[in-house]
Design a protein around this motif. Structure first.
Motif, PDB file in Angstrom:
ATOM      1  N   ILE A 137       0.842  -1.201   0.000  1.00  0.00           N
ATOM      2  CA  ILE A 137       0.000   0.000   0.000  1.00  0.00           C
ATOM      3  C   ILE A 137       0.875   1.248   0.000  1.00  0.00           C
ATOM      4  O   ILE A 137       0.662   2.175  -0.775  1.00  0.00           O
ATOM      5  CB  ILE A 137      -0.935   0.019   1.232  1.00  0.00           C
ATOM      6  CG1 ILE A 137      -1.972  -1.106   1.125  1.00  0.00           C
ATOM      7  CG2 ILE A 137      -1.662   1.358   1.322  1.00  0.00           C
ATOM      8  CD1 ILE A 137      -3.068  -1.015   2.166  1.00  0.00           C
ATOM      9  N   LEU A 192       3.892   1.615  -1.019  1.00  0.00           N
ATOM     10  CA  LEU A 192       4.566   1.783  -2.312  1.00  0.00           C
ATOM     11  C   LEU A 192       3.607   2.339  -3.359  1.00  0.00           C
ATOM     12  O   LEU A 192       3.973   3.216  -4.137  1.00  0.00           O
ATOM     13  CB  LEU A 192       5.144   0.448  -2.785  1.00  0.00           C
ATOM     14  CG  LEU A 192       6.387  -0.042  -2.070  1.00  0.00           C
ATOM     15  CD1 LEU A 192       6.784  -1.426  -2.559  1.00  0.00           C
ATOM     16  CD2 LEU A 192       7.543   0.923  -2.266  1.00  0.00           C
ATOM     17  N   SER A 193       2.375   1.831  -3.364  1.00  0.00           N
ATOM     18  CA  SER A 193       1.395   2.327  -4.323  1.00  0.00           C
ATOM     19  C   SER A 193       1.154   3.805  -4.129  1.00  0.00           C
ATOM     20  O   SER A 193       1.084   4.580  -5.088  1.00  0.00           O
ATOM     21  CB  SER A 193       0.073   1.588  -4.167  1.00  0.00           C
ATOM     22  OG  SER A 193       0.239   0.236  -4.471  1.00  0.00           O
ATOM     23  N   GLU A 194       1.041   4.195  -2.873  1.00  0.00           N
ATOM     24  CA  GLU A 194       0.798   5.601  -2.597  1.00  0.00           C
ATOM     25  C   GLU A 194       1.975   6.449  -3.053  1.00  0.00           C
ATOM     26  O   GLU A 194       1.801   7.509  -3.650  1.00  0.00           O
ATOM     27  CB  GLU A 194       0.535   5.806  -1.099  1.00  0.00           C
ATOM     28  CG  GLU A 194      -0.861   5.330  -0.707  1.00  0.00           C
ATOM     29  CD  GLU A 194      -1.111   5.395   0.794  1.00  0.00           C
ATOM     30  OE1 GLU A 194      -0.167   5.645   1.558  1.00  0.00           O
ATOM     31  OE2 GLU A 194      -2.267   5.181   1.195  1.00  0.00           O
ATOM     32  N   GLU A 195       3.159   5.953  -2.782  1.00  0.00           N
ATOM     33  CA  GLU A 195       4.350   6.709  -3.176  1.00  0.00           C
ATOM     34  C   GLU A 195       4.452   6.801  -4.692  1.00  0.00           C
ATOM     35  O   GLU A 195       4.783   7.848  -5.248  1.00  0.00           O
ATOM     36  CB  GLU A 195       5.599   6.036  -2.589  1.00  0.00           C
ATOM     37  CG  GLU A 195       6.909   6.726  -2.928  1.00  0.00           C
ATOM     38  CD  GLU A 195       7.008   8.139  -2.392  1.00  0.00           C
ATOM     39  OE1 GLU A 195       6.118   8.556  -1.619  1.00  0.00           O
ATOM     40  OE2 GLU A 195       7.951   8.851  -2.779  1.00  0.00           O
ATOM     41  N   GLU A 196       4.147   5.721  -5.363  1.00  0.00           N
ATOM     42  CA  GLU A 196       4.185   5.717  -6.823  1.00  0.00           C
ATOM     43  C   GLU A 196       3.232   6.766  -7.383  1.00  0.00           C
ATOM     44  O   GLU A 196       3.560   7.516  -8.292  1.00  0.00           O
ATOM     45  CB  GLU A 196       3.794   4.340  -7.358  1.00  0.00           C
ATOM     46  CG  GLU A 196       3.935   4.221  -8.865  1.00  0.00           C
ATOM     47  CD  GLU A 196       3.302   2.947  -9.393  1.00  0.00           C
ATOM     48  OE1 GLU A 196       3.192   1.969  -8.635  1.00  0.00           O
ATOM     49  OE2 GLU A 196       2.912   2.935 -10.580  1.00  0.00           O
ATOM     50  N   ASN A 197       2.063   6.808  -6.776  1.00  0.00           N
ATOM     51  CA  ASN A 197       1.063   7.752  -7.246  1.00  0.00           C
ATOM     52  C   ASN A 197       1.485   9.189  -6.998  1.00  0.00           C
ATOM     53  O   ASN A 197       1.312  10.054  -7.852  1.00  0.00           O
ATOM     54  CB  ASN A 197      -0.241   7.466  -6.530  1.00  0.00           C
ATOM     55  CG  ASN A 197      -1.392   7.630  -7.466  1.00  0.00           C
ATOM     56  OD1 ASN A 197      -1.984   8.692  -7.520  1.00  0.00           O
ATOM     57  ND2 ASN A 197      -1.666   6.605  -8.266  1.00  0.00           N
ATOM     58  N   ARG A 198       2.062   9.419  -5.841  1.00  0.00           N
ATOM     59  CA  ARG A 198       2.556  10.758  -5.531  1.00  0.00           C
ATOM     60  C   ARG A 198       3.598  11.172  -6.552  1.00  0.00           C
ATOM     61  O   ARG A 198       3.563  12.272  -7.097  1.00  0.00           O
ATOM     62  CB  ARG A 198       3.171  10.775  -4.134  1.00  0.00           C
ATOM     63  CG  ARG A 198       3.371  12.164  -3.557  1.00  0.00           C
ATOM     64  CD  ARG A 198       4.122  12.095  -2.233  1.00  0.00           C
ATOM     65  NE  ARG A 198       5.522  11.757  -2.414  1.00  0.00           N
ATOM     66  CZ  ARG A 198       6.468  12.644  -2.690  1.00  0.00           C
ATOM     67  NH1 ARG A 198       6.164  13.914  -2.840  1.00  0.00           N
ATOM     68  NH2 ARG A 198       7.709  12.274  -2.850  1.00  0.00           N
ATOM     69  N   HIS A 207       8.190  19.118  -1.453  1.00  0.00           N
ATOM     70  CA  HIS A 207       7.269  18.048  -1.835  1.00  0.00           C
ATOM     71  C   HIS A 207       7.691  17.410  -3.154  1.00  0.00           C
ATOM     72  O   HIS A 207       7.403  16.248  -3.419  1.00  0.00           O
ATOM     73  CB  HIS A 207       5.850  18.600  -1.952  1.00  0.00           C
ATOM     74  CG  HIS A 207       4.802  17.556  -2.093  1.00  0.00           C
ATOM     75  ND1 HIS A 207       4.384  16.777  -1.041  1.00  0.00           N
ATOM     76  CD2 HIS A 207       4.092  17.130  -3.162  1.00  0.00           C
ATOM     77  CE1 HIS A 207       3.460  15.933  -1.457  1.00  0.00           C
ATOM     78  NE2 HIS A 207       3.259  16.124  -2.743  1.00  0.00           N
ATOM     79  N   GLU A 265      10.149   5.869  -9.714  1.00  0.00           N
ATOM     80  CA  GLU A 265       8.836   5.306 -10.024  1.00  0.00           C
ATOM     81  C   GLU A 265       8.990   3.894 -10.580  1.00  0.00           C
ATOM     82  O   GLU A 265       8.275   2.969 -10.210  1.00  0.00           O
ATOM     83  CB  GLU A 265       8.109   6.184 -11.034  1.00  0.00           C
ATOM     84  CG  GLU A 265       6.687   5.734 -11.302  1.00  0.00           C
ATOM     85  CD  GLU A 265       6.069   6.452 -12.495  1.00  0.00           C
ATOM     86  OE1 GLU A 265       6.515   7.569 -12.799  1.00  0.00           O
ATOM     87  OE2 GLU A 265       5.167   5.876 -13.122  1.00  0.00           O
ATOM     88  N   ILE A 273       9.982   1.394  -7.926  1.00  0.00           N
ATOM     89  CA  ILE A 273       8.833   1.060  -7.081  1.00  0.00           C
ATOM     90  C   ILE A 273       7.918   0.049  -7.769  1.00  0.00           C
ATOM     91  O   ILE A 273       7.475  -0.921  -7.166  1.00  0.00           O
ATOM     92  CB  ILE A 273       8.039   2.331  -6.724  1.00  0.00           C
ATOM     93  CG1 ILE A 273       8.829   3.162  -5.729  1.00  0.00           C
ATOM     94  CG2 ILE A 273       6.677   1.972  -6.154  1.00  0.00           C
ATOM     95  CD1 ILE A 273       8.163   4.449  -5.340  1.00  0.00           C
ATOM     96  N   ALA A 292       7.105  -3.523  -6.255  1.00  0.00           N
ATOM     97  CA  ALA A 292       5.720  -3.835  -5.905  1.00  0.00           C
ATOM     98  C   ALA A 292       5.304  -5.160  -6.525  1.00  0.00           C
ATOM     99  O   ALA A 292       4.668  -5.995  -5.872  1.00  0.00           O
ATOM    100  CB  ALA A 292       4.799  -2.716  -6.365  1.00  0.00           C
ATOM    101  N   TYR A 327      -6.114  -8.190   3.353  1.00  0.00           N
ATOM    102  CA  TYR A 327      -5.276  -7.428   4.269  1.00  0.00           C
ATOM    103  C   TYR A 327      -5.293  -7.957   5.692  1.00  0.00           C
ATOM    104  O   TYR A 327      -5.298  -7.196   6.663  1.00  0.00           O
ATOM    105  CB  TYR A 327      -5.632  -5.941   4.219  1.00  0.00           C
ATOM    106  CG  TYR A 327      -5.228  -5.387   2.899  1.00  0.00           C
ATOM    107  CD1 TYR A 327      -3.883  -5.179   2.603  1.00  0.00           C
ATOM    108  CD2 TYR A 327      -6.160  -5.161   1.905  1.00  0.00           C
ATOM    109  CE1 TYR A 327      -3.489  -4.738   1.367  1.00  0.00           C
ATOM    110  CE2 TYR A 327      -5.778  -4.718   0.656  1.00  0.00           C
ATOM    111  CZ  TYR A 327      -4.433  -4.511   0.404  1.00  0.00           C
ATOM    112  OH  TYR A 327      -4.043  -4.089  -0.827  1.00  0.00           O
ATOM    113  N   VAL A 349      -6.066   6.598  -5.180  1.00  0.00           N
ATOM    114  CA  VAL A 349      -4.612   6.528  -5.055  1.00  0.00           C
ATOM    115  C   VAL A 349      -4.063   5.258  -5.690  1.00  0.00           C
ATOM    116  O   VAL A 349      -3.040   5.259  -6.344  1.00  0.00           O
ATOM    117  CB  VAL A 349      -4.205   6.608  -3.573  1.00  0.00           C
ATOM    118  CG1 VAL A 349      -2.740   6.292  -3.396  1.00  0.00           C
ATOM    119  CG2 VAL A 349      -4.511   7.993  -3.026  1.00  0.00           C
ATOM    120  N   ILE A 350      -4.776   4.166  -5.472  1.00  0.00           N
ATOM    121  CA  ILE A 350      -4.321   2.901  -6.029  1.00  0.00           C
ATOM    122  C   ILE A 350      -5.227   2.505  -7.182  1.00  0.00           C
ATOM    123  O   ILE A 350      -6.381   2.150  -6.969  1.00  0.00           O
ATOM    124  CB  ILE A 350      -4.353   1.791  -4.977  1.00  0.00           C
ATOM    125  CG1 ILE A 350      -3.568   2.230  -3.749  1.00  0.00           C
ATOM    126  CG2 ILE A 350      -3.781   0.500  -5.540  1.00  0.00           C
ATOM    127  CD1 ILE A 350      -3.586   1.211  -2.647  1.00  0.00           C
TER     128      ILE A 350
END
Lengths: 241, 241
Positions: A87, A89-95, B59, B93, B96, B100, B197, B215-216
């Motif tokens: 999760i 990693l997914s969030e970071e990828e999206n950011r 950021h 990216e 990641i 993942a 999960y 996000v995902i």
DNA sequence: TCCACCCTTACGGGGCGTCACAGTCA
DNA sequence: TTGACTGTGACGCCCCGTAAGGGTGG
């Protein structure tokens, strides 16, 4: 008698440093299973295995503390850790994706007008942080119609140059890459890369490496083994000139 | 008389802490343009602007040192910094994404057999580090045919459950989400989330938030405003029971 | 004896968090 | 006077890099 590794051997096997192994010993995440009588560290085969696990998990983004838990506590829920990490990693990828788009916008804006409208950028990034924006259409919410058009046109001009070059190369794969025409093509590649990366040869090289490794997927200049081979040879010829 | 902010006001405006502003003062990246006679910091409107720029650039992944250069040295090549950052972000990216995928493989392997074949995992991650693997087909190179099949089948079972639920919800959007059937559907969602999960409610909530925020990106349970609205209402009803 | 290797100890760094202790503003 | 705010100073965290100063292994 089973093989024992010195600290030097082990750190070479794992491509890390002696200091790192000292540190891992210090924080009790990887202690050598033996010491010589003068307290030199001796690592066993299973120490090596554990080290590999540590390095692997570290690459996946776990902290040393988490790794210690995962490896030490047999009951510890590995599955949950992995899922949490997924999760995260997914969030970071999206950011990253969103920020990258935003930087792209900044670059276009700066290249076409030489000034940066900070208040706009600040707004956009603020919205990104609050996750108000879906990945694709952030600019549609935060820019005026004119700005969007400008942004898109500028991007389009760019991509068309790359597309053209890519087509040219693919259409001429049969020609000699080390001939005049091949060298001409690679010069075009360099010109485009320099335009995109501010005439910095080191950046240009980095782009080339990334392209070869397929690290940056380019829609308008896709990874293609034959193109890579062709350009590589042409590069050689150019360097030998 | 232009407005001056106290340190407390400013840090609230920027959602950071007093300590951070102290630190920024200390390293000369943002000094308050005034001090009271007893040396309390007073920040001006333009200080606020600069702070917003700092936060924004942070950021984007720049270090404070880089930010200082970008903002202070007027001649400094912003463009180049942005482009360097863009390359770095792309590389990150990509890393990641691969990691993942690898974790996903690990999860499937662990869930179906309860043991982890570390030597295999270590090999895969080693190859990832050497960038030998294109993003899509790493497993085809590093797993046996049987393992691949097993991996894919396991993943398929999973996705089909989600797909089914998604279809069920979409087919029944007209029903009352707070009625019995709606609650049944949301219970199914929870069951699937908990299966995925590890029965951790906090993880389940996190998944829900991620889904709502988009996000995902889920191929088999795509983001859909109507589905979100429906499930949200059903959640409410469930909580009120 | 040589020399590459090994040991322990200790400081630094980035970006703050988190005290401690004292002064200040309304 | 009270109590919320502010100041400075200092240590800690994480993951080591980098050295210092000396002992060991082959």
């Amino acid at each position: 008698m089973p093989k024992l590794y010195t600290i030097n051997e082990l750190c070479h096997l794992a491509s890390i440093t002696v200091r790192t192994l000292h540190y891992y010993d210090e924080i009790n995440i990887l202690k050598p299973s033996q010491r010589t009588h003068k307290s030199h560290r001796r690592y066993s085969e299973s120490d090596l295995l554990r080290l590999q696990q540590i390095v692997t998990l570290k690459h996946m983004g776990f902290s040393l503390e988490k790794i210690k838990q995962i490896l030490n506590e047999h009951k510890f829920n590995i599955l949950e850790s992995l899922k949490i990490q997924l999760i995260a990693l997914s969030e970071e990828e999206n950011r990253i994706k969103k920020v990258a788009q935003c930087i792209n916008y900044l670059i276009n804006q700066h290249e076409s007008r030489e000034i940066i409208d900070w208040s706009k950028v600040v707004n956009i990034v603020e919205a990104l942080k609050r996750k108000e924006i879906d990945s694709q259409e952030w600019y549609e919410k935060y820019l005026t119609a004119m700005e969007i058009q400008h942004f898109k046109q500028f991007a389009k001009k760019r991509t068309q140059k790359w597309k053209l070059l890519f087509k040219q190369i693919k259409d001429n794969l049969a020609t000699d890459p080390q001939g005049d025409f091949g060298i001409q093509l690679v010069k075009k590649w360099i010109a485009l890369a320099d335009e995109a990366y501010a005439n910095r040869p080191n950046l240009r090289d980095k782009l080339w490496e990334s392209y070869k490794a397929g690290v940056i997927p380019h829609r308008y200049f896709p990874r293609d083994e034959r193109v890579i081979a062709y350009l590589s040879k042409a590069f050689e010829a150019l360097n030998n000139q």
